[in-house]
Design an enzyme around this catalytic site. Structure first.
Site, PDB file in Angstrom:
ATOM      1  N   ARG A  48       0.832  -1.210   0.000  1.00 41.53           N
ATOM      2  CA  ARG A  48       0.000   0.000   0.000  1.00 41.53           C
ATOM      3  C   ARG A  48       0.861   1.253   0.000  1.00 41.53           C
ATOM      4  NH1 ARG A  48      -1.419   1.640   4.591  1.00 41.53           N
ATOM      5  NH2 ARG A  48      -2.218  -0.333   5.422  1.00 41.53           N
ATOM      6  N   TYR A  74     -17.280  16.745 -14.856  1.00 41.76           N
ATOM      7  CA  TYR A  74     -17.714  15.350 -14.967  1.00 41.76           C
ATOM      8  C   TYR A  74     -18.720  15.046 -13.847  1.00 41.76           C
ATOM      9  CZ  TYR A  74     -17.213  10.251 -14.648  1.00 41.76           C
ATOM     10  OH  TYR A  74     -17.451   8.911 -14.578  1.00 41.76           O
ATOM     11  N   ASP A 125      -8.300  18.630 -14.203  1.00 42.61           N
ATOM     12  CA  ASP A 125      -8.597  17.279 -14.682  1.00 42.61           C
ATOM     13  C   ASP A 125      -8.239  17.247 -16.166  1.00 42.61           C
ATOM     14  OD1 ASP A 125      -9.818  14.988 -15.749  1.00 42.61           O
ATOM     15  OD2 ASP A 125     -11.466  15.036 -14.303  1.00 42.61           O
ATOM     16  N   LYS A 177      -9.309   6.127 -19.071  1.00 44.29           N
ATOM     17  CA  LYS A 177      -9.611   6.642 -20.400  1.00 44.29           C
ATOM     18  C   LYS A 177      -8.361   6.559 -21.287  1.00 44.29           C
ATOM     19  CE  LYS A 177     -13.417   7.386 -18.147  1.00 44.29           C
ATOM     20  NZ  LYS A 177     -13.777   8.651 -17.501  1.00 44.29           N
TER      21      LYS A 177
HETATM   22  C1  LIG Z   1     -14.228   9.045 -16.157  1.00 43.98           C
HETATM   23  C2  LIG Z   1     -13.847  10.376 -15.634  1.00 43.98           C
HETATM   24  C3  LIG Z   1     -13.580  10.564 -14.261  1.00 43.98           C
HETATM   25  C4  LIG Z   1     -13.757   9.470 -13.235  1.00 43.98           C
HETATM   26  O1  LIG Z   1     -12.801   8.473 -13.382  1.00 43.98           O
HETATM   27  P1  LIG Z   1     -13.061   6.925 -12.986  1.00 43.98           P
HETATM   28  O2  LIG Z   1     -11.795   6.273 -13.441  1.00 43.98           O
HETATM   29  O3  LIG Z   1     -14.274   6.475 -13.733  1.00 43.98           O
HETATM   30  O4  LIG Z   1     -13.246   6.879 -11.510  1.00 43.98           O
HETATM   31  C5  LIG Z   1     -13.172  11.834 -13.858  1.00 43.98           C
HETATM   32  N1  LIG Z   1     -13.048  12.851 -14.733  1.00 43.98           N
HETATM   33  C6  LIG Z   1     -13.317  12.699 -16.050  1.00 43.98           C
HETATM   34  C7  LIG Z   1     -13.180  13.859 -16.958  1.00 43.98           C
HETATM   35  C8  LIG Z   1     -13.721  11.462 -16.537  1.00 43.98           C
HETATM   36  O5  LIG Z   1     -13.989  11.325 -17.848  1.00 43.98           O
END
Ligand SMILES: *Cc1c(COP(=O)(O)O)cnc(C)c1O
Length: 389
Positions: free
Chosen positions: A56, A109, A181, A206
């Site tokens: 961890r 998001y 982000d 993603k």
């Molecule tokens: C998918 C997404 C998230 C969340 O991420 P997870 O891996 O699904 O927890 C946060 N910000 C954006 C812009 C996203 O597309």
């Protein structure tokens, strides 16, 4: 490879964190092994072997990924979490205290909004949502107790941009942490730390992972104080990425540059095709001259990414018929994988947002969002053509 900045993006994506181990007993693997061990033995009570104690806190496979992630965003420190939202939760737990205030883009998001509003908002901190397309709105929302500004650029599904450099000047002036982000562009096309942001966060589910087969989140920072706070909370909260998922993410990253080029090339070709189609009302893609922030996109990013949205003529039922006729585009949420995905925000990702609010922010019933994959673009266009027909 101490001075990582001397190498280009792809060289770093392939080599950083995965230098062959030529020490005695090392085997020279060109790919970091998956270190599944949860604990690490030592010979002397006071000397953890190579700094490893418990997975961890630190794991060799995750550490290789974290080193690579940091290098790609031009930061000194990287963290790998079990999901994007785990990464976001840890940032908020590390940097915001009860009684603090944060300013956030009103077009975040949905999962991030839920985390801020439902999980933290009510009892931990106060939030002001602003339209961050205009930096002035961010500055006006700042209060005495504002600790953090949270942006996403471009946003989802309307692909609005915020001027990260301009907003970072405001946050720096007020001594506030700026979080960006960067999921939609990946570090290949946008490097928020270079633009003045303090913390970069990704859903590596993603583009970074890129193959729709591994969930993950990443955080990159350059400031040592922020690094220490987040490191303490990463270990204390414990939402770390597993060694196997770290390996999958490392494997995905090696082709990030190639994939992003192809995602973008295909997206631009499709955007131009749709712009001319009589059944399409409008196409939203930062790479099109018609995008209201095209000039900012060109100045701030090295590319426009692989996500676009478009509105079709007709009703929500017409949009559903179109989507269900597609053969190659998978009708699915999420984005950033090699395969093309398509969705109807009004009925899928944004169905929990009321119709009034959706109309107000520009998400009509027939607005379709596409995550353009890396297939042959002629095949994708042929599929759109038959389904629009
Ligand atoms: C998918 C997404 C998230 C969340 O991420 P997870 O891996 O699904 O927890 C946060 N910000 C954006 C812009 C996203 O597309």
């Amino acid at each position: 490879m101490a001075n990582t900045k001397k190498y280009g993006f792809s060289t770093r994506a392939i080599h950083i964190g995965e230098e062959p181990d030529f020490r005695e007993g090392g085997t020279g693997d060109v790919v970091i092994p998956i270190h599944l061990s949860t604990t690490f033995a030592r010979k002397k009570v006071d000397e953890p072997t190579a700094g490893y104690e418990y997975t961890r806190s630190l794991n060799p496979t995750r550490n290789a990924l974290e080193t690579k992630l940091a290098s790609l965003e031009n930061g000194r420190y990287g963290f790998a979490f079990s999901s994007g939202l785990a990464a976001e939760s840890t940032i908020l737990l590390s940097l915001v205290k009860p009684g603090d205030h944060i300013v956030a883009f009103d077009d975040l998001y949905g999962g991030t909004k839920r985390l801020i509003n439902q999980v933290f908002g009510n009892f931990v901190f106060e939030v002001s949502y602003v339209n961050a397309v205009d930096p002035k709105n961010v500055e006006e929302a700042i209060k005495e107790n504002t600790k953090l500004v949270w942006l996403e650029s471009p946003t989802n599904p309307l692909l609005k941009l915020s001027d990260i450099t301009a907003i970072s000047r405001i946050t720096q002036k007020h001594g506030i942490v700026l979080v960006v982000d960067n999921t939609f562009l990946s570090p290949y096309f946008q490097k928020p730390l270079d633009l003045g942001a303090d913390v970069v966060v990704h859903s590596s589910t993603k583009y970074i992972g890129g193959h729709s087969d591994v969930l993950g989140g990443s955080v990159m920072v350059d400031n040592e104080e922020l690094f220490k706070k987040i490191q303490y909370h990463q270990n204390s909260v414990g939402a770390v990425l597993s060694p196997f998922d770290s390996y999958l993410t490392l494997r995905g990253i090696k082709t990030l540059a190639l994939r992003m080029e192809r995602h973008q090339g295909n997206a631009l070709t499709i955007a131009r095709y749709l712009e001319k189609h009589p059944k399409v009302i409008r196409v939203i893609y930062p790479g099109l001259e018609s995008h209201p922030q095209h000039a900012l996109a060109k100045a701030q990013t090295a590319g426009f990414g692989g996500v676009l949205s478009f509105e079709i003529v007709g009703t929500i039922d017409d949009a559903k018929v179109f989507l269900e006729k597609l053969q190659l585009f998978a009708l699915a949420e999420s984005l950033g994988g090699v395969e093309s995905l398509i969705e109807l925000p009004a009925a899928m990702t944004h169905s929990s947002v009321s119709r009034e609010v959706r109309e107000k922010i520009g998400i009509s019933d027939t607005l379709v969002r596409v995550s353009v994959g890396i297939e042959d673009v002629e095949d994708l266009i042929a599929d759109l053509e038959q389904a629009l027909g």
